[in-house]
Motif scaffolding. Structure first.
Motif, PDB file in Angstrom:
ATOM      1  N   TYR A 141      50.315  38.822  24.720  1.00 35.07           N
ATOM      2  CA  TYR A 141      50.139  40.234  25.035  1.00 35.07           C
ATOM      3  C   TYR A 141      49.488  40.342  26.419  1.00 35.07           C
ATOM      4  N   PRO A 142      49.653  41.494  27.075  1.00 39.24           N
ATOM      5  CA  PRO A 142      48.881  41.697  28.298  1.00 39.24           C
ATOM      6  C   PRO A 142      47.391  41.524  27.998  1.00 39.24           C
ATOM      7  N   THR A 143      46.735  40.691  28.794  1.00 39.07           N
ATOM      8  CA  THR A 143      45.356  40.290  28.491  1.00 39.07           C
ATOM      9  C   THR A 143      44.476  40.463  29.720  1.00 39.07           C
ATOM     10  N   LEU A 144      43.306  41.038  29.514  1.00 36.65           N
ATOM     11  CA  LEU A 144      42.308  41.157  30.570  1.00 36.65           C
ATOM     12  C   LEU A 144      41.227  40.107  30.356  1.00 36.65           C
ATOM     13  N   LEU A 145      40.847  39.422  31.435  1.00 37.61           N
ATOM     14  CA  LEU A 145      39.670  38.561  31.443  1.00 37.61           C
ATOM     15  C   LEU A 145      38.639  39.261  32.315  1.00 37.61           C
ATOM     16  N   ILE A 146      37.556  39.711  31.705  1.00 38.54           N
ATOM     17  CA  ILE A 146      36.544  40.484  32.424  1.00 38.54           C
ATOM     18  C   ILE A 146      35.275  39.645  32.494  1.00 38.54           C
ATOM     19  N   TYR A 147      34.953  39.178  33.699  1.00 44.06           N
ATOM     20  CA  TYR A 147      33.728  38.415  33.925  1.00 44.06           C
ATOM     21  C   TYR A 147      32.630  39.410  34.287  1.00 44.06           C
ATOM     22  N   HIS A 148      31.525  39.361  33.566  1.00 39.20           N
ATOM     23  CA  HIS A 148      30.490  40.353  33.820  1.00 39.20           C
ATOM     24  C   HIS A 148      29.139  39.847  33.347  1.00 39.20           C
ATOM     25  N   GLU A 149      28.122  40.574  33.758  1.00 38.08           N
ATOM     26  CA  GLU A 149      26.778  40.308  33.248  1.00 38.08           C
ATOM     27  C   GLU A 149      26.637  40.961  31.879  1.00 38.08           C
ATOM     28  N   ASP A 150      26.035  40.244  30.976  1.00 36.39           N
ATOM     29  CA  ASP A 150      25.817  40.791  29.635  1.00 36.39           C
ATOM     30  C   ASP A 150      24.716  41.855  29.713  1.00 36.39           C
TER      31      ASP A 150
ATOM     32  N   ILE B 214      43.780  48.521  22.131  1.00 39.89           N
ATOM     33  CA  ILE B 214      43.253  47.156  22.117  1.00 39.89           C
ATOM     34  C   ILE B 214      43.683  46.491  20.819  1.00 39.89           C
ATOM     35  N   SER B 215      44.427  45.389  20.949  1.00 41.34           N
ATOM     36  CA  SER B 215      44.879  44.687  19.743  1.00 41.34           C
ATOM     37  C   SER B 215      43.920  43.570  19.340  1.00 41.34           C
ATOM     38  N   TYR B 216      43.137  43.097  20.315  1.00 44.05           N
ATOM     39  CA  TYR B 216      42.199  42.002  20.028  1.00 44.05           C
ATOM     40  C   TYR B 216      41.149  41.983  21.135  1.00 44.05           C
ATOM     41  N   MET B 217      39.917  41.694  20.746  1.00 41.88           N
ATOM     42  CA  MET B 217      38.863  41.594  21.756  1.00 41.88           C
ATOM     43  C   MET B 217      37.857  40.532  21.326  1.00 41.88           C
ATOM     44  N   GLU B 218      37.360  39.784  22.306  1.00 40.21           N
ATOM     45  CA  GLU B 218      36.366  38.753  22.036  1.00 40.21           C
ATOM     46  C   GLU B 218      35.414  38.674  23.223  1.00 40.21           C
ATOM     47  N   VAL B 219      34.136  38.497  22.934  1.00 38.73           N
ATOM     48  CA  VAL B 219      33.129  38.358  23.983  1.00 38.73           C
ATOM     49  C   VAL B 219      32.373  37.054  23.764  1.00 38.73           C
ATOM     50  N   ASP B 220      32.271  36.262  24.823  1.00 41.68           N
ATOM     51  CA  ASP B 220      31.410  35.076  24.767  1.00 41.68           C
ATOM     52  C   ASP B 220      30.420  35.176  25.920  1.00 41.68           C
ATOM     53  N   ARG B 221      29.198  34.769  25.690  1.00 43.78           N
ATOM     54  CA  ARG B 221      28.169  34.877  26.728  1.00 43.78           C
ATOM     55  C   ARG B 221      27.322  33.617  26.745  1.00 43.78           C
ATOM     56  N   GLU B 222      26.803  33.338  27.931  1.00 42.66           N
ATOM     57  CA  GLU B 222      25.952  32.158  28.065  1.00 42.66           C
ATOM     58  C   GLU B 222      24.625  32.370  27.347  1.00 42.66           C
TER      59      GLU B 222
ATOM     60  N   GLU C  65      25.560  35.550  32.002  1.00 39.86           N
ATOM     61  CA  GLU C  65      26.964  35.765  32.320  1.00 39.86           C
ATOM     62  C   GLU C  65      27.782  35.823  31.028  1.00 39.86           C
ATOM     63  N   ALA C  66      28.818  36.639  31.050  1.00 42.71           N
ATOM     64  CA  ALA C  66      29.644  36.818  29.863  1.00 42.71           C
ATOM     65  C   ALA C  66      31.108  36.948  30.271  1.00 42.71           C
ATOM     66  N   LEU C  67      31.970  36.660  29.328  1.00 44.48           N
ATOM     67  CA  LEU C  67      33.413  36.859  29.519  1.00 44.48           C
ATOM     68  C   LEU C  67      33.942  37.655  28.336  1.00 44.48           C
ATOM     69  N   THR C  68      34.559  38.789  28.644  1.00 41.78           N
ATOM     70  CA  THR C  68      35.219  39.595  27.621  1.00 41.78           C
ATOM     71  C   THR C  68      36.727  39.437  27.761  1.00 41.78           C
ATOM     72  N   VAL C  69      37.390  39.111  26.665  1.00 40.97           N
ATOM     73  CA  VAL C  69      38.841  38.978  26.618  1.00 40.97           C
ATOM     74  C   VAL C  69      39.401  40.138  25.812  1.00 40.97           C
ATOM     75  N   ILE C  70      40.340  40.865  26.399  1.00 35.09           N
ATOM     76  CA  ILE C  70      40.952  42.006  25.712  1.00 35.09           C
ATOM     77  C   ILE C  70      42.465  41.857  25.766  1.00 35.09           C
ATOM     78  N   GLU C  71      43.086  41.807  24.592  1.00 35.48           N
ATOM     79  CA  GLU C  71      44.542  41.857  24.500  1.00 35.48           C
ATOM     80  C   GLU C  71      44.938  43.292  24.159  1.00 35.48           C
TER      81      GLU C  71
ATOM     82  N   VAL D 253      30.258  44.042  36.774  1.00 32.08           N
ATOM     83  CA  VAL D 253      31.527  43.329  36.585  1.00 32.08           C
ATOM     84  C   VAL D 253      31.762  42.444  37.806  1.00 32.08           C
ATOM     85  N   ARG D 254      31.922  41.143  37.575  1.00 30.57           N
ATOM     86  CA  ARG D 254      32.110  40.196  38.666  1.00 30.57           C
ATOM     87  C   ARG D 254      33.567  40.093  39.101  1.00 30.57           C
ATOM     88  N   ARG D 255      34.440  40.039  38.116  1.00 29.88           N
ATOM     89  CA  ARG D 255      35.856  39.797  38.419  1.00 29.88           C
ATOM     90  C   ARG D 255      36.691  40.148  37.206  1.00 29.88           C
ATOM     91  N   VAL D 256      37.912  40.601  37.452  1.00 25.99           N
ATOM     92  CA  VAL D 256      38.855  40.887  36.367  1.00 25.99           C
ATOM     93  C   VAL D 256      40.169  40.199  36.689  1.00 25.99           C
TER      94      VAL D 256
END
Length: 227
Positions: free
Chosen positions: A146-155, A174-182, A187-193, A212-215
């Motif tokens: 699916y179209p997926t966003l990788l969102i690098y950001h500060e938690d 949004i069909s799926y979302m997951e967040v992982d953080r250090e 720093e965190a990464l949010t994945v959104i499908e 938000v650092r980068r998408v």
């Protein structure tokens, strides 16, 4: 594992002898390139399990590099991917990795483009399908179906709700979302499908959010093949 449609089960149109070792490998390469945001200048590719044992015979090396060049699974240029990569200025190094309990068709692709470094770990799970299980130091899991966003950001408080509010207002489901953080407030990464392609102006509004650092956008249904 979710299948998008019947073609996800029987496999895609493809060049090469194996949907797992070539079509899936090409999709891993394309996913890595799109996570990078363009053609990398260098790529270190570590292959594990069956990938490491058979990659030259099955053309897995050609397929991954073809994906980095943004070639789709049925692109005739896959056969010449190593030469075409060199001509495009992409330096590729392969290494056979040994790691216990790893899926047999796993690759870690570490790339550099200017000052930006991105590492993608994924596995080819059959029928040309892939699972991405790591982006840089973050443990995430998505299919790239699916179209997926990788969102690098500060938690920080409210970040996820601000992102989802933007998508809601743009009528993106949004069909799926997951967040992982250090760590908390690290720093965190949010994945959104999503169920549909996300317009560039919507992505730009997310990029403009505070902290938000980068998408990066991964959309393997987009037209590829332009190094």
């Amino acid at each position: 594992m979710r299948f998008k449609d019947v073609f996800s089960i029987i496999g895609p149109s493809m060049i090469g002898p194996s949907s797992s070792h070539t079509a899936g490998a090409a999709r891993l390469g394309r996913t890595a390139r799109q996570a990078m945001g363009g053609l990398p200048q260098e790529a270190d590719i570590i292959l594990y399990g069956s990938f490491a044992d058979t990659y030259r015979g099955h053309g897995t090396d050609l397929a991954i590099v073809a994906g980095l060049l943004d070639y789709d699974t049925d692109d005739e240029r896959i056969r010449d991917a190593l030469d075409l990569a060199a001509a495009a200025g992409l330096l590729v190094r392969f290494k056979e990795g040994r790691k216990p309990d790893v899926h047999p068709n796993t690759a870690t692709i570490t790339m550099r483009l200017g000052d930006t470094n991105v590492s993608v770990t994924g596995r080819s799970i059959g029928g040309g399908n892939v699972e991405i299980v790591g982006i840089d130091r973050f443990d995430v899991k998505f299919t790239a179906n699916y179209p997926t966003l990788l969102i690098y950001h500060e938690d920080r408080y409210g970040m996820v709700s601000e992102v989802t509010e933007i998508l809601k207002n743009a009528h993106v489901n949004i069909s799926y979302m997951e967040v992982d953080r250090e760590a908390r407030n690290g720093e965190a990464l949010t994945v959104i499908e999503s169920d549909q392609r996300i317009r560039e102006e919507v992505i730009e509004r997310i990029r403009e959010l505070t902290n938000v650092r980068r998408v990066s956008v991964i959309d393997l249904a987009s037209k590829g093949g332009t190094p």
